[in-house]
Each structure stands twice: as structure tokens, then as C-alpha cells.
Motif scaffolding. Structure first.
Motif, short mmCIF file in Angstrom:
data_model
loop_
_atom_site.label_atom_id
_atom_site.label_comp_id
_atom_site.label_asym_id
_atom_site.label_seq_id
_atom_site.Cartn_x
_atom_site.Cartn_y
_atom_site.Cartn_z
N GLU A 138 47.48 58.10 27.19
CA GLU A 138 46.39 58.40 26.26
C GLU A 138 45.17 57.51 26.49
O GLU A 138 44.13 57.70 25.83
N ALA A 139 45.27 56.54 27.39
CA ALA A 139 44.12 55.69 27.68
C ALA A 139 42.99 56.51 28.31
O ALA A 139 43.24 57.48 29.03
N ARG A 140 41.77 56.10 28.03
CA ARG A 140 40.60 56.82 28.53
C ARG A 140 39.88 56.00 29.60
O ARG A 140 40.12 54.80 29.75
N ALA B 70 53.76 53.30 39.34
CA ALA B 70 53.48 54.31 38.33
C ALA B 70 52.27 53.93 37.49
O ALA B 70 51.46 54.79 37.11
N LEU B 71 52.12 52.64 37.18
CA LEU B 71 50.95 52.18 36.43
C LEU B 71 49.67 52.34 37.24
O LEU B 71 48.63 52.72 36.69
N ALA B 72 49.75 52.07 38.54
CA ALA B 72 48.57 52.27 39.39
C ALA B 72 48.18 53.74 39.42
O ALA B 72 46.99 54.09 39.32
N ASP B 73 49.16 54.62 39.55
CA ASP B 73 48.87 56.06 39.55
C ASP B 73 48.26 56.48 38.22
O ASP B 73 47.33 57.30 38.18
N LEU B 74 48.78 55.95 37.12
CA LEU B 74 48.25 56.29 35.80
C LEU B 74 46.79 55.85 35.66
O LEU B 74 45.95 56.60 35.16
N CYS B 75 46.49 54.63 36.10
CA CYS B 75 45.11 54.14 36.01
C CYS B 75 44.17 54.96 36.90
O CYS B 75 43.04 55.25 36.52
N ALA B 76 44.65 55.34 38.09
CA ALA B 76 43.84 56.18 38.97
C ALA B 76 43.55 57.52 38.32
O ALA B 76 42.45 58.08 38.47
N ARG B 77 44.52 58.03 37.60
CA ARG B 77 44.38 59.34 36.96
C ARG B 77 43.50 59.30 35.71
O ARG B 77 42.70 60.20 35.47
N THR B 78 43.64 58.24 34.91
CA THR B 78 42.92 58.18 33.63
C THR B 78 41.58 57.47 33.72
O THR B 78 40.72 57.66 32.86
N GLY B 79 41.40 56.64 34.73
CA GLY B 79 40.19 55.83 34.82
C GLY B 79 40.25 54.55 34.02
O GLY B 79 39.26 53.81 33.93
N ALA B 80 41.41 54.25 33.41
CA ALA B 80 41.60 52.98 32.73
C ALA B 80 41.68 51.85 33.75
O ALA B 80 42.02 52.06 34.93
N ILE B 81 41.36 50.63 33.32
CA ILE B 81 41.29 49.48 34.22
C ILE B 81 42.42 48.51 33.88
O ILE B 81 42.54 48.07 32.73
N PRO B 82 43.26 48.15 34.84
CA PRO B 82 44.32 47.18 34.56
C PRO B 82 43.79 45.76 34.49
O PRO B 82 42.91 45.37 35.25
N PHE B 83 44.37 45.01 33.57
CA PHE B 83 44.03 43.60 33.38
C PHE B 83 45.35 42.84 33.33
O PHE B 83 46.12 42.97 32.39
N VAL B 84 45.64 42.05 34.36
CA VAL B 84 46.93 41.36 34.49
C VAL B 84 46.78 39.91 34.07
O VAL B 84 45.95 39.17 34.60
N ASP B 85 47.61 39.51 33.10
CA ASP B 85 47.67 38.12 32.65
C ASP B 85 48.84 37.46 33.38
O ASP B 85 49.99 37.90 33.25
N MET B 86 48.57 36.41 34.14
CA MET B 86 49.59 35.78 34.99
C MET B 86 49.64 34.28 34.73
O MET B 86 48.60 33.62 34.72
N ALA B 87 50.85 33.77 34.55
CA ALA B 87 51.00 32.32 34.41
C ALA B 87 52.28 31.79 35.04
O ALA B 87 52.48 30.58 35.04
#
Length: 391
Positions: free
Chosen positions: A165-167, A193-210
Motif C-alpha cells: 500500500e506504500a505510494r 522481495a522488498l526491492a521488487d516491491l519498492c521498484a513497483r511502488t516507487g517507495a524508497i527504502p531506508f535501512v537503519d544499521m547498527a
């Protein structure tokens, strides 16, 4: 000015720290605060860090300011550590920050300024600083399913269904290796699968890493974020060196942005740093840069980090085995399969209170446990208490 002000509710983790410090019991066990502890119960300074600090002390001739984005050598060293060869250096903007939380804040505020209508999607559960910063900035946020409590594993179908549902322009806040408080990581197929979803929806991933290096090793732990960087035109990363370098109090963080507009992104980051804290701290960042740029120091650090990873994995196995003996079941078998410092053990807030008050075992109210806080001496007592209280 402050006479009529009601102080904000203290952060639950900070409050827990105070309660633990005030507890006079000598056998108390802190499984709440997210710091690494050795088998002796200490939070050590890594030998590679001491060696790097000693060399810096010997050669450093000035404490003058560095640039608004911090030292370029540190940013480049962190780019190599996290992203490797996934994308060219020319596509990665970066800036140093005072710790990982400041890096998260810089990303969120930058996105809010540039795309004020964007929704930030956060996992359920997540860390309290995520919704707190989002709400403070006045951003819209929504939660997505992440953890299947019944199986102690990732709710993959629920996560992907919610995020569908992300835009375009929305920000999806994802947890890097070992970062989600549940102890559950996405598999590489889930990252794909998350990369494919972002490519499809145009949403931008933001990864928090520690926690890179706490799961399956430095390279394996970076595979998910590298997959995103290879597949998508834009990715945000907030990273901390508190955990895997043991530099908690030095506040070493970095923002990395995968983008085709590197110069513009770096200008935005420099401006954001100037407005929020000006120049990022340099000492800890210089330590990290030296370790990652020197073969001898780097090898020593990697060996120490591997030792820390093995301690936590051993604690998981030992606790799962002790709980199997104490309960006569494999109810807590999922603990051995989780990664990193944290796991949710399925305790209610009331049960967490009993563990603290009766047994001197400190957990966060949602039942999150820091397995790095365990010692060989404490594991049998912790297992017995958990079996009793959670029966």
C-alpha cells in the motif's frame, strides 16, 4: 518558564537503566539495555580501538574543525564497509553524525523537507526513537506487520501485504541485520522481495544499521542493503558504530544515500548538519577510519568482532537448552535461531515486572531480551525464572 511544564515521559530504556543502577541486589541481571557484555559481564574497549586511539594520540597535531559532513575518509571507509562494490562511489553521498540516532533524524528530516507529504512506514515492533522522531517532525507514519509471535519468525506475507500500500515517495524504514528488537532478520529472498516491491511502488527504502558483523559475519550481514542499492535508484542508510566497534559513548554515526544526484544530496546533508549540530564529532570517527584503513588494525578488529558474535550465539544456544530443561519443551527453541543481541520472549508487561521485582532480572516492558547481557553463571537462574514466570 518551566513552572507549569509537565516533563515528558522518560524513555523506557533510560528509565530501566536507572532502576537497575538503584537495585542493591548483587545477583541482578541486566537484559534490557542494548550494550554488548563479555562473558565476565563487562562492556570492554576493543583492543583494536585502543591501538587506534594510541596512534591517533601520538600523531594528531590539531583539534581543529573538520568539514560539515565530517571527514571524507571516514565516510568512504563506512561506504566500503556497508555497501562494498554494490554501487559506484560516485553514486553514494554521505555525512557523519553524532551516533546512529542523529543519522536517523537527518534522513527523516531531509525527506520531510523535500517530500513533506511522504508517509514513513515503520515495522511493528520497532525502536522507540523511530516513531518519536517521526512524530516530532510532524510526519505521517504507518506500521507494517513484521513479527509472527506464534512462530518467533518473520511475518513475510503480512509485511509484503502491508507495504504493497506504500505510494511513490513514501519511506519504508527497514532494519538491517540484527537490528529489529525481535531478533528476527529478513532472509536474502525477503530483501529481494522488498526491492521488487519498492521498484513497483516507487517507495524508497531506508535501512537503519547498527549491528553489522553480529549476525553471520560482516559480508553476509550487509547482503540485504547491498541488494537494495544494486536494484534501486535511491536508498537511504543510517549506520552506527556504537555496537560493532564498541564506541557507545563516542557517538559515531553516518548517513549514506544512494542517488544519481550525489552533489545535491551532500549539500542537503551538510546544510542539515549545520542547522542541527554543525560539525559532527571526529574522535570516534577517526578511530573507525583508522581501523578500516589499516590491515593490521582491521584484522584485529574483525577477529574481536567474530569473538563477540560467537559469545552471543553461544548465549542463545545455552539459554535455549537451559529453557528446554526447565520447561520440558522446545517452546523457546526460537531463541537459538534468532540473530544478534535481541529477542522477544513473549512476556507481558506484568510478567516483566515480576521478573524484575522477584528475581532481579531486568527486561524492557515488551519482553525484549538482550542476550549479550547473559553470563554462564546467570543462564541457569534466568532460565529457571523465565520458566516459572512464563509458565
Amino acid at each position: 518558564m518551566f513552572e507549569t511544564v509537565t516533563p515528558p515521559e522518560p524513555d523506557k530504556i533510560i528509565r530501566l537503566m536507572g532502576m537497575f543502577a538503584a537495585d542493591p541486589r548483587v545477583d541482578k541481571v541486566d537484559l534490557g539495555v542494548g550494550v554488548y557484555r563479555s562473558p565476565e559481564g563487562k562492556t570492554p574497549v576493543m583492543a583494536a580501538v585502543k591501538a587506534a586511539e594510541r596512534a591517533i594520540w601520538e600523531r594528531q597535531e590539531s583539534k581543529g574543525y573538520v568539514g560539515l559532513r565530517g571527514d571524507p575518509g571516514f565516510i568512504e571507509a563506512m561506504r566500503r564497509l556497508i555497501l562494498g562494490d554494490a554501487v559506484p562511489e560516485a553514486r553514494v553521498a554521505g555525512a557523519g553524525t553524532p551516533g546512529g540516532t542523529a543519522a536517523v533524524r537527518q534522513v527523516l528530516e531531509s525527506v520531510h523537507r523535500l517530500q513533506p507529504g511522504a508517509t514513513v512506514w515503520i515495522s511493528d515492533p520497532t525502536w522507540p526513537n523511530h516513531p518519536a522522531i517521526i512524530d516530532h517532525l510532524g510526519q505521517k507514519r504507518r506500521s507494517y506487520r513484521y513479527y509472527d509471535a506464534a512462530s518467533g519468525s518473520l511475518d513475510r506475507e503480512g509485511m509484503l501485504a502491508d507495504l504493497a500500500e506504500a505510494r511513490r515517495g513514501d519511506l519504508i524504514l527497514l532494519h538491517g541485520c540484527c537490528h529489529n528488537p525481535t531478533g528476527v532478520d529478513p532472509a536474502l529472498a525477503d530483501w529481494r522481495a522488498l526491492a521488487d516491491l519498492c521498484a513497483r511502488t516507487g517507495a524508497i527504502p531506508f535501512v537503519d544499521m547498527a549491528y553489522q558483523g553480529f549476525g553471520d559475519g560482516l559480508e553476509a550481514d550487509a547482503a540485504g542493503v547491498r541488494l537494495l542499492a544494486e536494484a534501486l535508484p535511491e536508498v537511504f542508510v543510517a549506520a552506527s558504530c556504537s555496537k560493532n566497534f564498541g564506541l557507545y559513548r563516542e557517538r559515531v554515526g553516518v548517513v549514506l544515500i544512494v542517488t544519481e544526484a550525489k552533489a545535491a544530496a551532500e549539500g542537503v546533508l551538510a546544510g542539515m548538519n549545520r542547522q542541527n549540530f554543525a560539525f559532527p564529532p571526529d574522535h570516534g570517527a577517526r578511530v573507525v577510519q583508522d581501523i578500516l584503513s589499516d590491515q593490521t588494525l582491521g584484522d584485529a578488529w574483525r577477529a574481536e568482532l567474530e569473538g563477540m558474535r560467537e559469545v552471543m550465539a553461544g548465549n542463545r544456544r545455552a539459554l535455549a537448552q537451559a529453557l528446554r530443561g526447565a520447561t520440558g519443551s522446545d517452546r523457546f527453541g526460537f531463541l537459538a535461531a534468532h540473530r544478534g543481541m535481541f529477542s522477544l520472549i513473549g512476556a507481558s508487561p506484568e510478567q516483566v515486572d515480576i521478573l524484575r521485582e522477584k528475581h532481579g532480572i531486568y527486561l524492557v516492558g515488551d519482553g525484549r531480551m538482550n542476550v549479550a547481557g547473559l553470563t554462564a553463571a546467570a543462564i541457569p537462574r534466568v532460565a529457571a525464572a523465565l520458566a516459572e514466570v512464563l509458565a
